[in-house]
Design an enzyme around this catalytic site. Structure first.
Site, mmCIF file in Angstrom:
data_model
loop_
_atom_site.group_PDB
_atom_site.id
_atom_site.type_symbol
_atom_site.label_atom_id
_atom_site.label_comp_id
_atom_site.label_asym_id
_atom_site.label_seq_id
_atom_site.Cartn_x
_atom_site.Cartn_y
_atom_site.Cartn_z
ATOM 1 N N ARG A 174 11.508 -5.586 5.360
ATOM 2 C CA ARG A 174 11.193 -4.042 5.165
ATOM 3 C C ARG A 174 12.224 -3.344 5.888
ATOM 4 O O ARG A 174 12.191 -3.387 7.093
ATOM 5 C CB ARG A 174 9.676 -3.696 5.406
ATOM 6 C CG ARG A 174 9.326 -2.339 5.483
ATOM 7 C CD ARG A 174 7.993 -2.097 5.340
ATOM 8 N NE ARG A 174 7.251 -2.149 6.419
ATOM 9 C CZ ARG A 174 5.793 -2.202 6.466
ATOM 10 N NH1 ARG A 174 5.431 -1.791 5.434
ATOM 11 N NH2 ARG A 174 5.481 -2.587 7.844
ATOM 12 N N ARG A 204 -10.032 1.037 7.961
ATOM 13 C CA ARG A 204 -9.641 -0.321 8.345
ATOM 14 C C ARG A 204 -10.777 -0.999 9.190
ATOM 15 O O ARG A 204 -10.646 -2.304 9.512
ATOM 16 C CB ARG A 204 -8.290 -0.401 9.395
ATOM 17 C CG ARG A 204 -6.851 -0.254 8.524
ATOM 18 C CD ARG A 204 -5.890 -0.232 9.630
ATOM 19 N NE ARG A 204 -4.810 -1.005 9.218
ATOM 20 C CZ ARG A 204 -3.408 -0.519 8.580
ATOM 21 N NH1 ARG A 204 -3.332 1.063 8.839
ATOM 22 N NH2 ARG A 204 -2.554 -1.032 8.374
ATOM 23 N N LYS A 236 0.753 -1.315 0.111
ATOM 24 C CA LYS A 236 0.127 -0.196 -0.049
ATOM 25 C C LYS A 236 0.793 1.308 0.066
ATOM 26 O O LYS A 236 0.562 2.096 -0.693
ATOM 27 C CB LYS A 236 -0.924 -0.007 1.295
ATOM 28 C CG LYS A 236 -1.932 -1.205 1.229
ATOM 29 C CD LYS A 236 -2.912 -1.141 2.514
ATOM 30 C CE LYS A 236 -2.289 -1.249 3.824
ATOM 31 N NZ LYS A 236 -1.532 -2.443 4.225
ATOM 32 N N ARG A 296 10.917 -1.347 11.383
ATOM 33 C CA ARG A 296 9.840 -1.267 12.320
ATOM 34 C C ARG A 296 9.629 -1.983 13.574
ATOM 35 O O ARG A 296 9.705 -3.351 13.389
ATOM 36 C CB ARG A 296 8.606 -0.842 11.558
ATOM 37 C CG ARG A 296 8.338 0.383 10.867
ATOM 38 C CD ARG A 296 7.136 0.358 9.772
ATOM 39 N NE ARG A 296 6.080 0.028 10.525
ATOM 40 C CZ ARG A 296 4.687 -0.144 9.737
ATOM 41 N NH1 ARG A 296 4.688 0.470 8.530
ATOM 42 N NH2 ARG A 296 3.886 -0.809 10.248
ATOM 43 N N ARG A 343 -1.049 -8.611 13.547
ATOM 44 C CA ARG A 343 -1.631 -7.587 12.509
ATOM 45 C C ARG A 343 -2.347 -8.359 11.639
ATOM 46 O O ARG A 343 -3.229 -8.173 11.013
ATOM 47 C CB ARG A 343 -0.361 -6.955 12.076
ATOM 48 C CG ARG A 343 0.263 -5.895 13.009
ATOM 49 C CD ARG A 343 1.551 -5.365 12.745
ATOM 50 N NE ARG A 343 1.799 -4.544 11.327
ATOM 51 C CZ ARG A 343 2.563 -4.405 10.455
ATOM 52 N NH1 ARG A 343 3.742 -5.006 10.869
ATOM 53 N NH2 ARG A 343 2.466 -3.637 9.545
HETATM 54 P P1 ADP Z 1 2.081 -1.949 3.272
HETATM 55 O O1 ADP Z 1 2.180 -0.510 3.271
HETATM 56 O O2 ADP Z 1 0.937 -2.367 2.576
HETATM 57 O O3 ADP Z 1 2.206 -2.570 4.684
HETATM 58 P P2 ADP Z 1 4.691 -1.817 1.864
HETATM 59 O O4 ADP Z 1 4.523 -0.711 0.743
HETATM 60 O O5 ADP Z 1 5.397 -1.193 3.019
HETATM 61 O O6 ADP Z 1 3.336 -2.356 2.299
HETATM 62 O O7 ADP Z 1 5.511 -3.041 1.711
HETATM 63 C C1 ADP Z 1 6.010 -3.965 2.381
HETATM 64 C C2 ADP Z 1 7.162 -4.379 1.896
HETATM 65 O O8 ADP Z 1 7.130 -5.224 0.709
HETATM 66 C C3 ADP Z 1 8.311 -3.569 1.843
HETATM 67 O O9 ADP Z 1 9.484 -4.045 2.024
HETATM 68 C C4 ADP Z 1 8.334 -3.270 0.200
HETATM 69 O O10 ADP Z 1 9.416 -2.626 -0.375
HETATM 70 C C5 ADP Z 1 8.058 -4.605 -0.312
HETATM 71 N N1 ADP Z 1 7.196 -4.421 -1.567
HETATM 72 C C6 ADP Z 1 6.170 -3.608 -1.664
HETATM 73 N N2 ADP Z 1 5.896 -4.099 -3.199
HETATM 74 C C7 ADP Z 1 6.385 -5.102 -3.365
HETATM 75 C C8 ADP Z 1 6.349 -5.989 -4.676
HETATM 76 N N3 ADP Z 1 5.385 -5.816 -5.754
HETATM 77 N N4 ADP Z 1 7.002 -6.997 -4.625
HETATM 78 C C9 ADP Z 1 8.141 -7.342 -3.821
HETATM 79 N N5 ADP Z 1 8.183 -6.654 -2.606
HETATM 80 C C10 ADP Z 1 7.394 -5.377 -2.610
HETATM 81 P P1 AMP Z 2 0.689 0.795 8.830
HETATM 82 O O1 AMP Z 2 2.082 1.766 8.644
HETATM 83 O O2 AMP Z 2 -0.530 0.995 8.159
HETATM 84 O O3 AMP Z 2 1.145 -0.484 8.939
HETATM 85 O O4 AMP Z 2 0.022 0.878 10.304
HETATM 86 C C1 AMP Z 2 0.676 0.660 11.519
HETATM 87 C C2 AMP Z 2 -0.144 0.545 12.576
HETATM 88 O O5 AMP Z 2 -0.748 2.030 12.940
HETATM 89 C C3 AMP Z 2 -1.128 -0.319 12.689
HETATM 90 O O6 AMP Z 2 -0.805 -1.687 13.070
HETATM 91 C C4 AMP Z 2 -2.176 0.143 13.767
HETATM 92 O O7 AMP Z 2 -1.523 -0.027 15.159
HETATM 93 C C5 AMP Z 2 -1.816 2.082 13.511
HETATM 94 N N1 AMP Z 2 -2.982 2.252 12.675
HETATM 95 C C6 AMP Z 2 -2.904 2.612 11.308
HETATM 96 N N2 AMP Z 2 -3.762 3.004 10.378
HETATM 97 C C7 AMP Z 2 -4.957 2.655 11.203
HETATM 98 C C8 AMP Z 2 -6.343 2.764 11.249
HETATM 99 N N3 AMP Z 2 -6.952 3.249 10.142
HETATM 100 N N4 AMP Z 2 -7.060 2.304 12.220
HETATM 101 C C9 AMP Z 2 -6.400 1.952 13.301
HETATM 102 N N5 AMP Z 2 -5.081 1.962 13.679
HETATM 103 C C10 AMP Z 2 -4.345 2.238 12.570
#
Ligand code: ADP
Ligand code: AMP
Length: 223
Positions: free
Chosen positions: A130, A91, A16, A163, A174
């Site tokens: 990540r 969410r 995302k 993280r 999660r």
């Molecule tokens: P989200 O925001 O949904 O949690 P991220 O964009 O932070 O996901 O991506 C999670 C991890 O996967 C990061 O380390 C990112 O670099 C990697 N990643 C994102 N898109 C892809 C993809 N299409 N293929 C492989 N790895 C990816």
């Molecule tokens: P993310 O960066 O999207 O993976 O979010 C990290 C953490 O932030 C999540 O595991 C939740 O603890 C909190 N969080 C982010 N977005 C929301 C949401 N829309 N509602 C509730 N908690 C959230």
């Protein structure tokens, strides 16, 4: 709000943040990621940050009223007028209802929800590998998208870190919370006709192309 209101949905690790950042740049939208906003507030130890911290650490959701208040404030900032891509919000069903009410007040509505579909077995490896920039929140992956220089952000030179909620134990929680509380929202948006599914398991560039294609196709269909 003059511009579009897009949402990027999907489980933790679906991509995302990666995709929302690229699409926002490409389409001139504000990228609003509630996770980033909570982490920033936690670093600054604001009241919001102190409220959110115990939930984020456990991999659970921050209560809806707090999250909705945060988004409400963010969507009223001037840069949101040009359009917004929401990442990680809504969410819960309550958040989705709150968003609809807020948008109705602003004379807007959800234009498109992009659901990034990634096989569950890929998610753990993506999250535990990540690395995130402390400064600009850009994300990398130790194998799939490594920075040019280990530990340093390509975009801004900031320090990369892992993280604390990307440990296997918290990731498991999660994923559980996602399937209980967020997965049902996919059906809600599908029923209202705004959902588009994009396969999220290609390369990051392939996924970006697919996301932009579905958004452009939706735009053409409306014209
Ligand atoms: P989200 O925001 O949904 O949690 P991220 O964009 O932070 O996901 O991506 C999670 C991890 O996967 C990061 O380390 C990112 O670099 C990697 N990643 C994102 N898109 C892809 C993809 N299409 N293929 C492989 N790895 C990816
Ligand atoms: P993310 O960066 O999207 O993976 O979010 C990290 C953490 O932030 C999540 O595991 C939740 O603890 C909190 N969080 C982010 N977005 C929301 C949401 N829309 N509602 C509730 N908690 C959230």
């Amino acid at each position: 709000m003059r511009g579009k209101l897009l949402i990027v949905m999907g489980p933790p690790g679906a991509g995302k943040g990666t995709q929302a950042q690229r699409v926002a740049e490409r389409l001139g939208l504000a990228h609003v990621a509630t996770g980033d906003l909570f982490r920033e507030a936690m670093v600054r130890q604001t009241k919001l940050g102190r409220q959110a911290e115990p939930y984020v650490k456990r991999g659970e959701y921050v209560p809806d009223q707090i999250t909705l208040g945060l988004v409400c404030e963010r969507l009223r900032q001037p840069d949101a007028r040009a359009g917004v891509i929401l990442d990680g919000f809504p969410r819960t069903l309550e958040q989705a209802r709150g968003l609809d009410a807020l948008l109705a007040e602003m004379g807007a509505a959800v234009d498109r929800v992009v659901y990034l579909d990634v096989p569950e077995e890929e998610l753990m490896g993506r999250l535990t590998g990540r690395w995130t920039c402390r400064n600009c929140q850009a994300v990398y992956h130790v194998l799939y998208n490594p920075p040019k220089q280990p530990g340093v952000c390509d975009a801004c030179g900031g320090e990369l870190y892992q993280r604390p909620d990307d440990t296997p134990e918290v990731v498991r929680r999660r994923l559980e919370v996602y399937s209980q509380q967020t997965a049902p929202l996919v059906d809600r948006y599908r029923a209202s006709g705004v959902l588009v599914r994009v396969a999220g398991d290609g390369s990051p560039d392939e996924v970006t192309r697919a996301v932009l294609d579905v958004l452009e196709a939706g735009q053409r269909a409306k014209e």
